[in-house]
Write an enzyme that holds these catalytic residues in place. Structure first.
Site, PDB file in Angstrom:
ATOM      1  N   LYS A 106       0.860  -1.201   0.000  1.00 39.00           N
ATOM      2  CA  LYS A 106       0.000   0.000   0.000  1.00 39.00           C
ATOM      3  C   LYS A 106       0.885   1.237   0.000  1.00 39.00           C
ATOM      4  O   LYS A 106       2.069   1.188   0.364  1.00 39.00           O
ATOM      5  CB  LYS A 106      -0.913   0.031   1.234  1.00 39.00           C
ATOM      6  N   ASP A 156      -2.183  -1.754  10.665  1.00 41.01           N
ATOM      7  CA  ASP A 156      -2.513  -1.702   9.230  1.00 41.01           C
ATOM      8  C   ASP A 156      -3.176  -2.976   8.727  1.00 41.01           C
ATOM      9  O   ASP A 156      -3.648  -3.013   7.590  1.00 41.01           O
ATOM     10  CB  ASP A 156      -1.225  -1.537   8.398  1.00 41.01           C
TER      11      ASP A 156
HETATM   12  O1  C5P Z   1       0.505  -1.464  15.033  1.00 44.88           O
HETATM   13  P1  C5P Z   1       1.925  -1.659  14.589  1.00 44.88           P
HETATM   14  O2  C5P Z   1       2.599  -2.792  15.311  1.00 44.88           O
HETATM   15  O3  C5P Z   1       2.061  -1.775  13.103  1.00 44.88           O
HETATM   16  O4  C5P Z   1       2.698  -0.322  14.985  1.00 44.88           O
HETATM   17  C1  C5P Z   1       4.087  -0.238  15.047  1.00 44.88           C
HETATM   18  C2  C5P Z   1       4.465   0.905  15.953  1.00 44.88           C
HETATM   19  O5  C5P Z   1       4.087   2.154  15.358  1.00 44.88           O
HETATM   20  C3  C5P Z   1       3.749   0.893  17.299  1.00 44.88           C
HETATM   21  O6  C5P Z   1       4.469   0.159  18.235  1.00 44.88           O
HETATM   22  C4  C5P Z   1       3.682   2.355  17.670  1.00 44.88           C
HETATM   23  O7  C5P Z   1       4.911   2.755  18.235  1.00 44.88           O
HETATM   24  C5  C5P Z   1       3.584   3.049  16.329  1.00 44.88           C
HETATM   25  N1  C5P Z   1       2.196   3.408  15.991  1.00 44.88           N
HETATM   26  C6  C5P Z   1       1.579   4.466  16.644  1.00 44.88           C
HETATM   27  N2  C5P Z   1       0.294   4.807  16.326  1.00 44.88           N
HETATM   28  C7  C5P Z   1      -0.391   4.122  15.392  1.00 44.88           C
HETATM   29  C8  C5P Z   1       0.220   3.031  14.693  1.00 44.88           C
HETATM   30  C9  C5P Z   1       1.518   2.711  15.031  1.00 44.88           C
HETATM   31  O8  C5P Z   1       2.186   5.109  17.515  1.00 44.88           O
HETATM   32  N3  C5P Z   1      -1.629   4.480  15.088  1.00 44.88           N
END
Ligand code: C5P
Length: 310
Positions: free
Chosen positions: A26, A151
């Site tokens: 994406k 995501d």
């Molecule tokens: O959800 P995911 O594991 O993909 O996110 C990776 C990191 O990105 C999280 O640990 C967080 O630090 C940051 N993040 C965030 N806010 C979001 C998505 C991700 O702070 N909405």
């Protein structure tokens, strides 16, 4: 869904134990960070679109009770692999013991802001649900997806969508894509970026109110052209400042002919839109000659035709 080869296949190919499935990357057209949440995540309004850069997964049922991943990128052969974790989450949720090997042919750059790992996870969820006819509702699928990453829910539907909350609240948008963005050049600077570190380095003035994401949604729904000013990514300032290689790549893309350039997600991949193939291809050649990893891509709407089984 039977593919054409199925009816002609010899017996050795018709075990029904193998599925091939594509898993798309994406880009983020917009990414407004609205603020920090009590749970440590950030509140987002982001418009995402799947593109035709894809990984291939081959799922094979096995006689043992384990789940294994075999990846073309050895650094992903571990228990953190999101495709593996997706299969384990489904098995655990439904107390299944069926063994599975996941072969993962990576083409989407890793830790690049293109959602490759999240896409792989969603693809495994969708493939297993259809293949094993799992009793999982849409809400169950979304809950498992959100537990794997912010995501992942987006990739259950893909296409064009507004994603809010942590990213897990997905509103699909009409499948309209502006003519000015018919071709997309994706440039991956040769550094890796930690999403968590990029979010941590946000300054208060990077926060936005979501107006630009909403304006982009309105333009897309009305089939109007997009205003490049609305294609804003709150993470871009920090990434350009902290990673000079990304700032350099952006300058090189503009010099090579890109009308404008934006960061995808937390980067380091940058994208530029082109209305016609000739300028996109010429810009790609110029950037390749400078040593950049460049993909000429387009928006796609994945569907189950991407599944092959035998
Ligand atoms: O959800 P995911 O594991 O993909 O996110 C990776 C990191 O990105 C999280 O640990 C967080 O630090 C940051 N993040 C965030 N806010 C979001 C998505 C991700 O702070 N909405």
């Amino acid at each position: 869904m039977h593919n054409a080869r199925m009816s002609h296949a010899r017996h050795t190919y018709t075990t029904g134990a193998v599925r091939f499935v594509q898993s798309y990357a994406k880009i983020n057209l917009t990414l407004d960070v609205l603020g920090k949440r009590a749970d440590g995540y950030h509140e987002l309004a982001t418009v995402m679109q799947t593109v035709d850069l894809s990984d291939t997964l081959c799922l094979t049922m096995t006689d043992d009770e384990s789940v294994r991943v075999i990846c073309s990128r050895p650094e992903l052969n571990n228990d953190d692999n999101l495709a593996l974790r997706a299969a384990q989450a489904v098995r655990q949720r439904l107390a299944l013991t069926q063994g599975l090997t996941i072969e993962l042919h990576k083409r989407i750059p890793i830790a690049a802001g293109l959602g490759g790992g999240s896409s792989n996870a969603a693809t495994v969820l969708l493939a297993l649900q259809a293949w094993w006819q799992l009793p999982l509702s849409t809400m169950d699928m979304l809950t498992i997806a959100a537990s794997l990453g912010s995501d992942v829910p987006f990739f259950l539907s893909g296409g064009l969508a507004l994603c809010e909350g942590r990213g897990e609240r997905v509103t699909p948008l009409a499948a309209h894509w502006p003519a000015s963005m018919r071709w997309l050049l994706l440039v991956k600077p040769s550094i890796s970026v930690s999403t968590a570190a990029v979010f941590r380095s946000l300054a208060v003035h990077d926060y936005a109110d979501g107006a630009r994401s909403r304006a982009a949604c309105r333009a897309l729904q009305a089939m109007d052209e997009l205003d490049p000013n609305d294609l804003h990514n709150s993470l871009e300032r920090g990434v350009l400042e902290e990673y000079p290689a990304v700032a350099q790549a952006k300058a090189d893309m503009l010099r090579a002919g890109a009308p404008y350039v934006r960061l995808s997600g937390s980067g380091p991949t940058l994208f530029a839109p082109f209305p016609d193939l000739s300028l996109a291809a010429r810009t790609q050649q110029l950037l390749r000659a400078q040593g950049y990893e460049v993909y000429l891509s387009r928006a796609v709407y994945p569907d189950l035709k991407d599944v092959t089984f035998y």
